[in-house]
Each structure stands twice: as structure tokens, then as C-alpha cells.
Design a protein around this motif. Structure first.
Motif, PDB file in Angstrom:
ATOM      1  N   THR A  40      -7.758   5.000  13.440  1.00  0.00           N
ATOM      2  CA  THR A  40      -8.535   5.696  12.407  1.00  0.00           C
ATOM      3  C   THR A  40      -7.614   6.158  11.301  1.00  0.00           C
ATOM      4  O   THR A  40      -6.415   6.382  11.511  1.00  0.00           O
ATOM      5  CB  THR A  40      -9.274   6.898  13.027  1.00  0.00           C
ATOM      6  OG1 THR A  40      -8.316   7.805  13.569  1.00  0.00           O
ATOM      7  CG2 THR A  40     -10.240   6.425  14.114  1.00  0.00           C
ATOM      8  N   SER A  41      -8.180   6.270  10.120  1.00  0.00           N
ATOM      9  CA  SER A  41      -7.411   6.698   8.948  1.00  0.00           C
ATOM     10  C   SER A  41      -7.991   7.987   8.405  1.00  0.00           C
ATOM     11  O   SER A  41      -9.198   8.222   8.477  1.00  0.00           O
ATOM     12  CB  SER A  41      -7.413   5.621   7.868  1.00  0.00           C
ATOM     13  OG  SER A  41      -8.742   5.402   7.430  1.00  0.00           O
ATOM     14  N   SER A  42      -7.117   8.781   7.839  1.00  0.00           N
ATOM     15  CA  SER A  42      -7.522  10.049   7.216  1.00  0.00           C
ATOM     16  C   SER A  42      -6.659  10.258   5.988  1.00  0.00           C
ATOM     17  O   SER A  42      -5.647   9.580   5.790  1.00  0.00           O
ATOM     18  CB  SER A  42      -7.388  11.205   8.210  1.00  0.00           C
ATOM     19  OG  SER A  42      -6.028  11.326   8.613  1.00  0.00           O
ATOM     20  N   SER A  43      -7.058  11.171   5.173  1.00  0.00           N
ATOM     21  CA  SER A  43      -6.308  11.443   3.936  1.00  0.00           C
ATOM     22  C   SER A  43      -5.925  12.908   3.907  1.00  0.00           C
ATOM     23  O   SER A  43      -6.656  13.770   4.401  1.00  0.00           O
ATOM     24  CB  SER A  43      -7.160  11.096   2.705  1.00  0.00           C
ATOM     25  OG  SER A  43      -8.311  11.912   2.659  1.00  0.00           O
ATOM     26  N   GLU A  44      -4.754  13.144   3.314  1.00  0.00           N
ATOM     27  CA  GLU A  44      -4.285  14.525   3.153  1.00  0.00           C
ATOM     28  C   GLU A  44      -3.665  14.680   1.782  1.00  0.00           C
ATOM     29  O   GLU A  44      -3.228  13.703   1.155  1.00  0.00           O
ATOM     30  CB  GLU A  44      -3.277  14.864   4.234  1.00  0.00           C
ATOM     31  CG  GLU A  44      -2.009  14.031   4.177  1.00  0.00           C
ATOM     32  CD  GLU A  44      -0.989  14.444   5.215  1.00  0.00           C
ATOM     33  OE1 GLU A  44      -1.273  15.426   5.924  1.00  0.00           O
ATOM     34  OE2 GLU A  44       0.067  13.804   5.288  1.00  0.00           O
ATOM     35  N   SER A  45      -3.674  15.859   1.273  1.00  0.00           N
ATOM     36  CA  SER A  45      -3.150  16.157  -0.047  1.00  0.00           C
ATOM     37  C   SER A  45      -1.701  16.552   0.084  1.00  0.00           C
ATOM     38  O   SER A  45      -1.349  17.483   0.825  1.00  0.00           O
ATOM     39  CB  SER A  45      -3.959  17.286  -0.685  1.00  0.00           C
ATOM     40  OG  SER A  45      -3.444  17.587  -1.945  1.00  0.00           O
ATOM     41  N   VAL A  46      -0.845  15.858  -0.677  1.00  0.00           N
ATOM     42  CA  VAL A  46       0.600  16.125  -0.646  1.00  0.00           C
ATOM     43  C   VAL A  46       1.084  16.227  -2.071  1.00  0.00           C
ATOM     44  O   VAL A  46       0.426  15.779  -3.023  1.00  0.00           O
ATOM     45  CB  VAL A  46       1.351  15.018   0.116  1.00  0.00           C
ATOM     46  CG1 VAL A  46       0.916  14.976   1.581  1.00  0.00           C
ATOM     47  CG2 VAL A  46       1.139  13.667  -0.548  1.00  0.00           C
ATOM     48  N   ASP A  47       2.273  16.788  -2.245  1.00  0.00           N
ATOM     49  CA  ASP A  47       2.897  16.908  -3.562  1.00  0.00           C
ATOM     50  C   ASP A  47       3.806  15.724  -3.790  1.00  0.00           C
ATOM     51  O   ASP A  47       4.703  15.418  -2.980  1.00  0.00           O
ATOM     52  CB  ASP A  47       3.699  18.205  -3.669  1.00  0.00           C
ATOM     53  CG  ASP A  47       2.809  19.434  -3.668  1.00  0.00           C
ATOM     54  OD1 ASP A  47       1.635  19.283  -4.117  1.00  0.00           O
ATOM     55  OD2 ASP A  47       3.240  20.499  -3.223  1.00  0.00           O
ATOM     56  N   SER A  48       3.583  15.034  -4.925  1.00  0.00           N
ATOM     57  CA  SER A  48       4.437  13.914  -5.296  1.00  0.00           C
ATOM     58  C   SER A  48       5.433  14.393  -6.323  1.00  0.00           C
ATOM     59  O   SER A  48       5.075  15.135  -7.261  1.00  0.00           O
ATOM     60  CB  SER A  48       3.584  12.770  -5.861  1.00  0.00           C
ATOM     61  OG  SER A  48       4.419  11.736  -6.333  1.00  0.00           O
ATOM     62  N   PRO A  49       6.717  13.978  -6.202  1.00  0.00           N
ATOM     63  CA  PRO A  49       7.721  14.417  -7.181  1.00  0.00           C
ATOM     64  C   PRO A  49       7.562  13.731  -8.543  1.00  0.00           C
ATOM     65  O   PRO A  49       8.296  14.056  -9.486  1.00  0.00           O
ATOM     66  CB  PRO A  49       9.051  14.036  -6.518  1.00  0.00           C
ATOM     67  CG  PRO A  49       8.696  12.894  -5.627  1.00  0.00           C
ATOM     68  CD  PRO A  49       7.314  13.145  -5.131  1.00  0.00           C
ATOM     69  N   VAL A  50       6.640  12.813  -8.632  1.00  0.00           N
ATOM     70  CA  VAL A  50       6.437  12.056  -9.880  1.00  0.00           C
ATOM     71  C   VAL A  50       5.001  12.291 -10.360  1.00  0.00           C
ATOM     72  O   VAL A  50       4.045  12.214  -9.570  1.00  0.00           O
ATOM     73  CB  VAL A  50       6.711  10.555  -9.668  1.00  0.00           C
ATOM     74  CG1 VAL A  50       6.418   9.781 -10.953  1.00  0.00           C
ATOM     75  CG2 VAL A  50       8.126  10.318  -9.215  1.00  0.00           C
ATOM     76  N   THR A  51       4.847  12.544 -11.646  1.00  0.00           N
ATOM     77  CA  THR A  51       3.521  12.724 -12.259  1.00  0.00           C
ATOM     78  C   THR A  51       3.185  11.468 -13.065  1.00  0.00           C
ATOM     79  O   THR A  51       4.010  11.001 -13.876  1.00  0.00           O
ATOM     80  CB  THR A  51       3.499  13.950 -13.177  1.00  0.00           C
ATOM     81  OG1 THR A  51       3.783  15.116 -12.388  1.00  0.00           O
ATOM     82  CG2 THR A  51       2.141  14.100 -13.849  1.00  0.00           C
TER      83      THR A  51
END
Length: 535
Positions: A63-74
Motif C-alpha cells: 500500500t502507498s500513502s503520502s506525507e508532507s515533508v520539507d524540500s530544500p528546493v522551491t
């Protein structure tokens, strides 16, 4: 002092304006260096600024799920952003499409080495996830995208060619292209790239295997073409022979016709020469006749020209006379206008005098009319009264006359009722003169009567008298048949009655005064007959 103070204020204001302008320019330059804008086919990648993104996580159970993370690139696609050049760095990633050409050598399922030419269209995906992946790999080496894509496509192409035969590759080229695109798309997506399209341009080999695949069909087609050409040549030869035979027959007929034609031409030429000589003579006669007609026409034209000149002279003279009369008429008209204007002025003066005189006469006439109106009113009232009395008198007279006529009619009706026969007899005797007058009109219209074969002492008068008596008797018979009255008896009775009445009256009269006897037939006497001549 006031002037000096105003000048000082103006100087200070000018300095402030200049300072504001300089500060504004500095701010603009600063903003220009800090604000970065990406074009429509570009993406802005800013390092040193974090951005919150959703990341998919694959669990152990699949199964797949999604989570919110901080990316160092905008990543900003088709937009703008404020970039601090001190703590941040930006890159512009092009999103344009790139055409990648490839030429790969691969071996097919039937062990034939093939050269496959293809063309692909790739680009960096517009999704921020694709842009972030491409930026991590190709931000500083944009040209590596074409190389990486070429290698990926060539590897996929060789793997798929190895599973298909040459015939399948040639017949199912579209399926071959779609399979390559499906196999390589996932690998390209991991690199942030999207494969828009992939097409096979051509498949060749160095040993002529592909060309030999069509050799049997080509030979069959060539053999069929040669047979068809041979049949066509044979048909052409047969047609040529038939045409030559037809030409010989036609040439024989032509020679025969030519001989007959030459003979006919000789006869026709002789007849033509004879006809030509005759036509020449007729043409000469026609020319002479035409010359005579032309001469006559010239003479007629000369006569007409003289007549036209005389007519023009007469018209010119008439126009001159007309112009002279018109000028004289205009002069007379002008003189009449002047006289009319003078008479008008005199008439206006006379009218003013008459107006004044008429005003006085109108006043007198008004007074006279008032008196006459009163007199007429009294006279009309008197005449109305007299007419009323006259009308009453006439009404009384008419009424009395009507009563008398009614009494007379009543007495006459009683007399008719008591002695109807005598009354009818009297009425018949009253209309008898009119009947005899109409009877005599028939003789009055006769101019003369000729009697042939008459004998006797009376001659023509006796014959006419007898005819009149017969005609009168036929009238009496017609009346008797129509009404039942015997006119002869009535006349006789009236004559006898009048004779008896006259005798009684004479006997009873004191003085034997003789009265002329009334003749009984006086009322029935016929008019004298028209003169007759006996032959």
C-alpha cells in the motif's frame, strides 16, 4: 527677504525631489536584482528556501500513502518570486520540447542485424515534482538530457527488436513504437522527463534481407507485366495487319474514285469555263447597269443638293423674318406693359376715389335698406294674411266642387243602375265620331285610286262608296262581336227617339217656332271619300 526665503525653499524642494528619485532608482535596481520571473516555457528553481511538498511512501504490504515533508528546493513554474542573492540561489530550467534522433543497430528474433532510425520528442514535466527531479540531475548540464534520452531509447529499442521478427517489425511498426514508448516512459519519469512521442523513421539492413522479402512478389508482378506486354504487342501486330488490309481496300477504291473524278472534273471544267464566260458577260452588263444607276444617283444628288441649298436659303430667310417679328413683338409687348402699368396706376387712383365714394354711398344705402326692409316686412305680413284668406276660400271652393262631382257621380251611378242599356248606347254614340275619324284616316293617306273594269252610271264614286259602306259595316260587326252592342240599331233607335221627342216638343210649344230637325245619322256621317279616277 521674502524672495530669498522663497528661493531657499525651492532649492530644498529640488534637493528633496532629486534624493527621492535616486532612492527610487536604487529601490528599483534592488527589486530588479531580487525579483526573478520565469517565462511561459521555464521553471524557477530556488535553492536555500524550503518548500512543503507531498511525498508518496510505499509500505511493506504494497500500500502507498503520502506525507508532507520539507524540500530544500522551491520550484515555481511559469511564475515569479523574490530571491535573496545573499542566502539563496536560483536556476532557470527550460520546459521546452527537445527532439532526439537515434540510430540503433539491433538483432531481430530471426537473427537479422537491423539498423533502426527513430525520432523522439521529450521535455521536462511541468509538475513541480518532475521539475525538482530534473533540477537535481540536469540543472547544470542541460545538454545531458538529449544524451540520456538517446541512451534510454536505444536500450529499450534493442530489447524490443530482439523479441520480434523482421516481418513483424515491418508490418506492425506502430505497435513497435508504442511498446518502446511504454517501456521507456517510466525510466524517463524517474529523471523528471516526459516522452511526448516516439516514431520509427525507417528499418534497414546491410545484407538485403528486407529487400529479398518482397522478391517473390516482385518477380510475380514482373512476370505478369511481361506477359501482359507480350499480349499487348501481339494485339498491336494483329491490329496493324488488319489496318494494312483495310488500307489496300481503301486505296483501290480511292484509285477508282480518282479516275471517275478526273473524268468528272474534265466535264465540270468545261462547264465551268462556259459558265465563267457567261458570268463574265453578265458581270459586264451588271457593271454597265450599275454605272448608269450611279450616274442617275449622282444627278439626283446634284438636284437634291440644289434643292437643299434653296430650302436652306428659304429657311434662313424665314428665320430672319421670324426674328424680326419676334423683336417687333417684344418691343410692342414692352410698350403694352408700360401702358398697362400706367393704366394700373390710374386705376388704383380711381379705385381709391371710388372706395371713398362707395363708403358714403354704402352709409346712405344702409339707411335706405333699413327703411325698405321695414316696408317690405309690413307688406309681406299683409300678403301672407291675404294668401291665407285666399287659400281658405280656394279650399272651400274645391271642397264644394268635390261634393258636387260626388253627387253627380252618384246620380250617374243610379241612372246606370236603372237604365244600363240606354247609358251604354249614349256612351257608344259619344265615342262613335272618334271611331269614324280613325276610320277616315285610312282613306286620307291614299293619294289616288285607280279602278279597272268598272261599269255603271256612278263610275268611280259608286265603287268607293260601296267599299266605304262595307268597311263601316265590318267595323260595326267587330264592335258587336267584341261588346255585344249593335251600333246600327242604337243609331236607328236614337234617330227615331229624337224624332218623336222633337214632334212632341213642337206640339206642346205655344208658338209654332220651327226648329231644325236633328238628323239621326248626323253623328254617324262618314267623311267624304278620297277622289278617285276611273280608267
Amino acid at each position: 527677504m521674502e524672495i530669498a526665503g522663497a528661493v531657499g525653499i525651492l532649492i530644498l524642494v529640488g534637493i528633496a525631489v532629486v534624493v527621492l528619485i535616486v532612492v527610487g532608482l536604487i529601490v528599483l535596481l534592488f527589486a530588479r536584482s531580487w525579483i526573478k520571473v520565469a517565462r511561459a516555457d521555464e521553471a524557477l528553481v530556488i535553492s536555500g528556501r524550503k518548500q512543503r511538498v507531498q511525498r508518496a511512501i510505499l509500505a511493506a504490504d504494497g500500500t502507498s500513502s503520502s506525507e508532507s515533508v520539507d524540500s530544500p528546493v522551491t520550484v515555481i513554474v511559469n511564475g515569479k518570486s523574490l530571491v535573496n542573492p545573499i542566502t539563496q540561489r536560483h536556476e532557470i530550467i527550460s520546459l521546452r520540447s527537445r527532439q532526439v534522433s537515434l540510430n540503433a543497430e539491433a538483432q531481430s528474433l530471426d537473427s537479422v542485424t537491423l539498423n533502426v532510425d527513430g525520432v523522439a520528442i521529450v521535455k521536462i514535466g511541468s509538475d513541480p515534482l518532475y521539475v525538482r527531479r530534473a533540477a537535481e540531475r540536469f540543472a547544470s548540464q542541460d545538454a545531458a538530457i538529449e544524451q540520456f534520452t538517446t541512451e534510454q531509447l536505444e536500450g529499450a529499442l534493442r530489447g524490443i527488436v530482439a523479441t520480434l521478427s523482421v516481418v513483424e517489425l515491418m508490418r506492425e511498426r506502430k505497435k513497435f513504437s508504442d511498446q518502446i514508448a511504454a517501456d521507456v516512459s517510466q525510466e524517463l519519469a524517474e529523471q523528471g522527463l516526459i516522452l511526448d512521442s516516439f516514431q520509427i523513421k525507417g528499418i534497414t539492413d546491410k545484407v538485403g534481407y528486407i529487400q529479398s522479402l518482397g522478391a517473390p512478389e516482385i518477380q510475380a508482378k514482373r512476370q505478369s507485366a511481361e506477359i501482359s506486354q507480350t499480349n499487348a504487342d501481339r494485339a498491336i501486330n494483329q491490329k496493324n495487319i488488319a489496318n494494312k488490309e483495310a488500307n489496300l481496300i481503301e486505296q483501290t477504291a480511292l484509285d477508282t474514285n480518282t479516275a471517275n473524278s478526273n473524268a468528272g472534273i474534265g466535264r465540270a471544267r468545261a462547264e465551268a469555263e462556259q459558265a465563267e464566260n457567261l458570268a463574265r458577260e453578265q458581270a459586264q452588263q451588271a457593271v454597265l447597269q450599275q454605272q448608269a444607276e450611279n450616274r442617275q444617283a449622282q444627278l439626283d444628288a446634284d438636284v437634291k443638293r440644289v434643292a437643299d441649298a434653296q430650302r436652306y436659303e428659304a429657311e434662313t430667310r424665314a428665320q430672319a423674318e421670324l426674328y424680326t417679328r419676334e423683336r417687333a413683338a417684344e418691343a410692342g409687348a414692352i410698350e403694352q406693359v408700360k401702358q398697362a402699368e400706367a393704366r394700373t396706376r390710374i386705376a388704383e387712383q380711381q379705385a381709391e376715389a371710388d372706395k371713398a365714394r362707395a363708403a358714403g354711398e354704402a352709409t346712405a344705402a344702409e339707411a335706405k335698406a333699413t327703411g325698405e326692409a321695414n316696408a317690405l316686412r309690413a307688406l309681406a305680413e299683409a300678403e301672407a294674411e291675404a294668401r291665407r284668406l285666399r287659400a281658405n276660400a280656394e279650399a272651400d271652393a274645391i271642397r264644394a266642387e268635390g261634393e258636387a262631382r260626388a253627387a253627380a257621380l252618384e246620380a250617374e251611378a243610379k241612372a246606370i243602375a236603372s237604365n244600363q242599356e240606354a247609358f251604354l248606347s249614349q256612351r257608344v254614340l259619344d265615342v262613335l265620331p272618334n271611331i269614324m275619324s280613325e276610320f277616315a284616316k285610312g282613306y286620307a293617306t291614299i293619294g289616288s285610286v285607280s279602278i279597272i273594269g268598272s261599269s255603271g252610271e256612278d263610275g268611280a264614286s259608286g265603287v268607293v262608296g260601296a267599299d266605304s259602306a262595307k268597311a263601316l259595316k265590318s267595323v260595326f260587326d267587330s264592335v258587336s262581336s267584341a261588346t255585344g252592342l249593335d251600333l246600327a240599331a242604337i243609331i236607328q233607335g236614337q234617330a227615331v227617339g229624337r224624332g218623336i221627342g222633337d214632334g212632341i216638343a213642337n206640339a206642346q210649344a205655344p208658338a209654332p217656332a220651327k226648329k231644325p230637325k236633328a238628323k239621326a245619322a248626323e253623328s254617324a256621317a262618314a267623311p267624304p271619300p278620297p277622289p278617285a279616277s276611273a280608267e
